[in-house]
Design a protein around this motif. Structure first.
Motif, PDB file in Angstrom:
ATOM      1  N   LEU A 121       0.300   6.607  -0.965  1.00 22.34           N
ATOM      2  CA  LEU A 121       0.765   5.289  -0.544  1.00 22.34           C
ATOM      3  C   LEU A 121       1.120   5.248   0.937  1.00 22.34           C
ATOM      4  N   TYR A 122       1.680   6.338   1.462  1.00 25.53           N
ATOM      5  CA  TYR A 122       2.075   6.446   2.868  1.00 25.53           C
ATOM      6  C   TYR A 122       1.630   7.792   3.414  1.00 25.53           C
ATOM      7  N   LEU A 123       1.170   7.796   4.667  1.00 28.76           N
ATOM      8  CA  LEU A 123       0.761   9.014   5.358  1.00 28.76           C
ATOM      9  C   LEU A 123       1.614   9.151   6.610  1.00 28.76           C
ATOM     10  N   GLU A 157       1.990   8.122  -5.711  1.00 35.81           N
ATOM     11  CA  GLU A 157       2.304   7.897  -7.125  1.00 35.81           C
ATOM     12  C   GLU A 157       1.429   8.809  -7.966  1.00 35.81           C
ATOM     13  N   VAL A 158       2.054   9.519  -8.901  1.00 36.26           N
ATOM     14  CA  VAL A 158       1.311  10.403  -9.800  1.00 36.26           C
ATOM     15  C   VAL A 158       0.530   9.543 -10.784  1.00 36.26           C
ATOM     16  N   LEU A 159      -0.786   9.744 -10.829  1.00 35.43           N
ATOM     17  CA  LEU A 159      -1.636   9.037 -11.793  1.00 35.43           C
ATOM     18  C   LEU A 159      -1.866   9.849 -13.051  1.00 35.43           C
ATOM     19  N   ALA A 195       2.988  10.907 -15.080  1.00 35.47           N
ATOM     20  CA  ALA A 195       2.302   9.732 -14.548  1.00 35.47           C
ATOM     21  C   ALA A 195       3.341   8.655 -14.265  1.00 35.47           C
ATOM     22  N   GLY A 196       3.222   8.034 -13.106  1.00 36.60           N
ATOM     23  CA  GLY A 196       4.173   7.000 -12.696  1.00 36.60           C
ATOM     24  C   GLY A 196       5.249   7.503 -11.759  1.00 36.60           C
ATOM     25  N   ASP A 197       5.476   8.825 -11.709  1.00 32.77           N
ATOM     26  CA  ASP A 197       6.468   9.377 -10.784  1.00 32.77           C
ATOM     27  C   ASP A 197       6.028   9.137  -9.347  1.00 32.77           C
ATOM     28  N   LEU A 198       7.008   8.898  -8.488  1.00 31.25           N
ATOM     29  CA  LEU A 198       6.760   8.848  -7.061  1.00 31.25           C
ATOM     30  C   LEU A 198       7.109  10.210  -6.486  1.00 31.25           C
ATOM     31  N   VAL A 199       6.257  10.729  -5.575  1.00 31.03           N
ATOM     32  CA  VAL A 199       6.430  12.069  -5.041  1.00 31.03           C
ATOM     33  C   VAL A 199       6.185  12.066  -3.532  1.00 31.03           C
ATOM     34  N   TRP A 200       6.690  13.111  -2.868  1.00 29.54           N
ATOM     35  CA  TRP A 200       6.369  13.329  -1.458  1.00 29.54           C
ATOM     36  C   TRP A 200       6.111  14.806  -1.235  1.00 29.54           C
ATOM     37  N   GLU A 223      -5.991  10.994   2.301  1.00 27.10           N
ATOM     38  CA  GLU A 223      -7.028  10.339   1.510  1.00 27.10           C
ATOM     39  C   GLU A 223      -6.352   9.447   0.482  1.00 27.10           C
ATOM     40  N   GLU A 224      -7.115   8.558  -0.096  1.00 24.85           N
ATOM     41  CA  GLU A 224      -6.541   7.618  -1.057  1.00 24.85           C
ATOM     42  C   GLU A 224      -6.068   8.328  -2.323  1.00 24.85           C
ATOM     43  N   TYR A 225      -6.888   9.228  -2.857  1.00 20.88           N
ATOM     44  CA  TYR A 225      -6.544   9.967  -4.079  1.00 20.88           C
ATOM     45  C   TYR A 225      -6.672  11.459  -3.808  1.00 20.88           C
ATOM     46  N   THR A 226      -5.701  12.228  -4.282  1.00 19.83           N
ATOM     47  CA  THR A 226      -5.716  13.673  -4.060  1.00 19.83           C
ATOM     48  C   THR A 226      -5.399  14.418  -5.347  1.00 19.83           C
ATOM     49  N   LEU A 227      -6.195  15.439  -5.645  1.00 20.69           N
ATOM     50  CA  LEU A 227      -5.865  16.390  -6.701  1.00 20.69           C
ATOM     51  C   LEU A 227      -5.053  17.493  -6.038  1.00 20.69           C
ATOM     52  N   ILE A 228      -3.809  17.668  -6.460  1.00 20.74           N
ATOM     53  CA  ILE A 228      -2.934  18.687  -5.889  1.00 20.74           C
ATOM     54  C   ILE A 228      -2.759  19.790  -6.921  1.00 20.74           C
ATOM     55  N   THR A 229      -3.243  20.981  -6.577  1.00 22.56           N
ATOM     56  CA  THR A 229      -3.140  22.124  -7.484  1.00 22.56           C
ATOM     57  C   THR A 229      -2.070  23.116  -7.015  1.00 22.56           C
ATOM     58  N   GLN A 230      -1.682  23.023  -5.758  1.00 19.87           N
ATOM     59  CA  GLN A 230      -0.592  23.858  -5.239  1.00 19.87           C
ATOM     60  C   GLN A 230       0.602  22.937  -5.036  1.00 19.87           C
TER      61      GLN A 230
END
Length: 145
Positions: free
Chosen positions: A54-56, A93-95, A104-109, A115-122
């Motif tokens: 949502l924000y960079l 926002e966690v999708l 899902a629905g949690d807000l995180v930083w 990028e618009e969508y990111t897969l975060i594995t770390q």
């Protein structure tokens, strides 16, 4: 929160087009649309999340990573790779999640790709936002540091 199932969408990312000498300009970067991305954590992945950013945050330290350094130079962080998404603090926002601490629905930083969508594995540097009543953009700066 809507179930995204096997939903696919395009992804936009900000990439470095060329290494910077002096101050960065708009021509040094570009927004590119990538092939389709799945809005779910891949099956079999554990402790991962898919985030809609949502924000960079754009910080001065990134300038050094936008320049090309010679191999062996002592630098605080590696150079960005041309054509790959820039990385810095983001709020999202966690999708989808297979991580026990994020739903899902949690807000995180934390650190993520521009990028618009990111897969975060770390996820070690990913933090849940417990005070969403505060301006979310502040988590890329004063509240996130």
């Amino acid at each position: 929160m809507a179930d995204h199932g096997d939903e696919m969408t395009t992804n936009k990312k900000v990439v470095l087009r060329r290494y910077v000498t002096g101050y960065p300009t708009a021509e040094d970067m570009e927004v590119v649309v990538t092939s389709h991305v799945r809005l779910r954590v891949p099956e079999g992945s554990t402790a991962a999340v898919v985030v809609k950013n949502l924000y960079l945050s754009c910080d001065p330290w990134m300038r050094g990573r936008m320049s090309k350094h010679d191999d062996g130079d002592a630098v605080p962080a590696e150079d960005f790779v041309l054509g790959e998404a820039l990385v810095n603090f983001t709020v999202g926002e966690v999708l989808d999640s297979t991580h026990p601490e994020f739903d899902a629905g949690d807000l995180v930083w934390g650190m993520s790709a521009w990028e618009e969508y990111t897969l975060i594995t770390q996820t070690e540097g990913l933090f849940k936002i417990n005070h969403p009543e505060l301006p979310l953009s502040h988590y890329t700066g004063v509240l996130g540091e």
